[in-house]
Design a protein around this motif. Structure first.
Motif, mmCIF file in Angstrom:
data_model
loop_
_atom_site.group_PDB
_atom_site.id
_atom_site.type_symbol
_atom_site.label_atom_id
_atom_site.label_comp_id
_atom_site.label_asym_id
_atom_site.label_seq_id
_atom_site.Cartn_x
_atom_site.Cartn_y
_atom_site.Cartn_z
ATOM 1 N N TYR A 241 -3.257 7.354 9.186
ATOM 2 C CA TYR A 241 -2.109 6.508 9.377
ATOM 3 C C TYR A 241 -0.827 7.158 10.001
ATOM 4 O O TYR A 241 -0.455 8.221 9.651
ATOM 5 N N GLU B 213 -12.041 2.174 5.016
ATOM 6 C CA GLU B 213 -12.796 2.343 3.764
ATOM 7 C C GLU B 213 -14.245 2.139 3.919
ATOM 8 O O GLU B 213 -14.881 2.701 3.262
ATOM 9 N N ASN B 214 -14.389 0.996 4.790
ATOM 10 C CA ASN B 214 -15.980 0.657 4.908
ATOM 11 C C ASN B 214 -16.804 1.640 5.588
ATOM 12 O O ASN B 214 -17.992 1.684 5.714
ATOM 13 N N THR C 262 0.692 1.983 11.396
ATOM 14 C CA THR C 262 -0.627 1.427 11.303
ATOM 15 C C THR C 262 -1.741 2.529 11.087
ATOM 16 O O THR C 262 -1.335 3.684 11.580
ATOM 17 N N TYR C 263 -2.684 1.997 10.780
ATOM 18 C CA TYR C 263 -3.876 3.024 10.542
ATOM 19 C C TYR C 263 -4.611 3.020 12.108
ATOM 20 O O TYR C 263 -4.592 1.858 12.705
ATOM 21 N N ILE D 184 -8.723 9.049 5.519
ATOM 22 C CA ILE D 184 -8.079 7.823 5.777
ATOM 23 C C ILE D 184 -6.492 7.778 5.914
ATOM 24 O O ILE D 184 -5.868 7.145 6.718
ATOM 25 N N ASN E 210 -10.754 9.660 1.177
ATOM 26 C CA ASN E 210 -9.519 8.970 1.368
ATOM 27 C C ASN E 210 -8.542 10.026 2.045
ATOM 28 O O ASN E 210 -7.745 9.549 2.841
ATOM 29 N N SER F 287 -7.622 -1.641 10.371
ATOM 30 C CA SER F 287 -6.930 -1.747 9.181
ATOM 31 C C SER F 287 -7.631 -0.727 8.155
ATOM 32 O O SER F 287 -8.498 -0.095 8.550
ATOM 33 N N ARG F 288 -6.976 -0.432 6.876
ATOM 34 C CA ARG F 288 -7.519 0.283 6.105
ATOM 35 C C ARG F 288 -8.616 0.031 5.460
ATOM 36 O O ARG F 288 -9.617 0.791 5.500
ATOM 37 N N GLU F 289 -8.966 -1.311 5.468
ATOM 38 C CA GLU F 289 -10.330 -1.901 4.875
ATOM 39 C C GLU F 289 -11.503 -1.432 5.848
ATOM 40 O O GLU F 289 -12.404 -0.924 5.383
ATOM 41 N N PHE F 290 -11.240 -1.295 7.061
ATOM 42 C CA PHE F 290 -12.074 -1.077 7.992
ATOM 43 C C PHE F 290 -12.529 0.433 7.683
ATOM 44 O O PHE F 290 -13.565 0.908 8.048
ATOM 45 N N GLU G 95 0.800 -0.969 0.009
ATOM 46 C CA GLU G 95 0.193 0.002 0.070
ATOM 47 C C GLU G 95 0.912 1.250 0.076
ATOM 48 O O GLU G 95 1.872 1.341 0.645
#
Length: 291
Positions: free
Chosen positions: A170, A157-158, A176-177, A166, A163, A152-155, A2
Motif C-alpha cells: 500500500y 490476498e488471492n 492504493t495497493y 500486502i 499480510n 485491489s487488496r482482494e487481488f 480498511e
C-alpha cells in the motif's frame, strides 16, 4: 474502512548521523551468499581458491559504477541539468542491467588475464547471479519501490501472500495497493535458480548454463517490466529493460544454437581442462619434493 498499516521503515538502524538501510544490508547479504555458493562450485570445478575473491574485488565496484552510469544515461535530461547529482548514488538510481554489463565485462577481462575460460567461470557463477537478484529485489520491497500499477487488496490476498507483504504494497502517496513486481521477479528467479542447478547435472555444453540464465531472466524481466511504473525509457514508450531483455534472449539463443552446430570438439560443463590437470599434477609433485 480498511485499516492500513504504516510502511516498513527502510532504515534498519543508525550509527550517529549515518543511516544504515535495509536495502544496503540485503544487497550485501545477496553478494555474500552468492559468493559462498559460487566459491564452493568454483573450487570443485578446479579454479584456485582465491580466484573468485580476487575477481570480486574488481567486479563489485565496477558493477556499481556501471549500474549508475546506465541509470544516469537513461535520465540524462535531468542529470545533464543537475550534474552535481550524478555521483549522489545514495539518493537512489542504479540499474541492474548496467550492473550485469559491468560484471560480465570485468569477469571476461579478468579470466583472460588469468588464463581461464570465461564461459567456464560464467557457467559456475550464473546461479550466484540469480541468488544476488533474488535477495536484492527484497531491498526494493523494503524501500517500497519498483512496484507495478494499482490493484485491489482482494487481488493481493488471492495471491496467497503474507499480510506483511500486502501491507507494504500500500503506497501512501498513491492511496492504493500496487502490484508486488519485486516479488514476481524474485519468485521467477527462484525457479530459474532451481533450473540452473539442475543443468549442472545434465552436463550441458560450456557456456549454456550462463546463456540459459540470460534467456530465463530476460523472459521474466520483459513481462514484469511491462507492469512497472518506474521504468527507464529509451525513446517514447520504449522501455530500456525490455529492449535489453529481447536482445539478451536473441543473443543467448543464437549462441547456444551456433555452438551446438559449429564448435568442435565439444567441451561440457563438468569437463576438466587439461591445463588444470597439469597444474594439479605439478603442484602435487612440488609438494612431494618439499616433503
Amino acid at each position: 474502512m480498511e485499516q492500513v498499516l504504516l510502511a516498513i521503515n527502510p532504515v534498519a538502524f543508525s550509527l550517529g548521523s549515518i543511516e544504515v538501510r535495509w536495502y544496503g544490508i540485503l544487497i550485501a547479504l545477496g553478494i555474500v551468499l552468492a559468493y559462498f555458493v559460487g566459491q564452493r562450485e568454483a573450487v570443485k570445478r578446479g579454479l584456485p581458491e582465491d580466484f573468485l575473491a580476487d575477481m570480486l574485488i574488481w567486479a563489485i565496484p565496477i558493477s556499481i559504477i556501471s549500474a549508475r552510469i546506465y541509470y544516469v544515461s537513461m535520465k540524462w535530461e535531468y542529470y545533464g541539468a543537475n550534474p552535481e547529482k550524478i555521483i549522489q548514488i545514495w539518493n537512489g538510481g542504479i540499474a541492474i542491467h548496467g550492473a550485469l554489463i559491468g560484471a560480465v565485462i570485468t569477469a571476461y577481462i579478468f579470466c583472460k588475464k588469468k588464463g581461464f575460460s570465461f564461459l567456464k567461470v560464467a557457467d559456475i557463477l550464473a546461479p550466484s547471479l540469480l541468488i544476488g537478484q533474488i535477495i536484492g529485489r527484497w531491498g526494493n520491497f523494503m524501500n517500497q519501490e519498483a512496484y507495478g500499477g494499482p490493484v485491489s487488496r482482494e487481488f493481493l490476498e488471492n495471491l496467497m501472500i503474507p499480510n506483511w507483504i500486502i501491507e507494504q504494497m500500500y503506497v501512501q502517496d498513491l492511496g492504493t495497493y500496487v502490484h508486488p513486481t519485486f516479488l514476481y521477479e524474485s519468485m521467477w528467479n527462484v525457479i530459474g535458480l532451481i533450473i540452473l542447478l539442475s543443468f549442472r547435472k545434465v552436463n550441458l555444453h560450456r557456456g549454456e548454463i550462463f546463456f540459459s540464465y540470460m534467456i530465463w531472466y530476460s523472459i521474466g524481466r520483459f513481462y514484469i517490466e511491462g507492469m512497472r511504473t518506474d521504468s527507464l525509457y529509451l525513446i517514447g514508450e520504449l522501455r530500456s529493460a525490455q529492449v535489453v531483455s529481447i536482445l539478451a534472449i536473441v543473443f543467448g539463443i543464437i549462441f547456444i544454437v551456433y555452438r551446438r552446430m559449429k564448435v568442435r570438439p565439444v567441451v561440457r560443463y563438468l569437463d576438466v581442462e587439461k591445463n588444470t590437470n597439469h597444474n594439479t599434477k605439478k603442484n602435487v609433485k612440488n609438494k612431494g619434493k618439499k616433503k
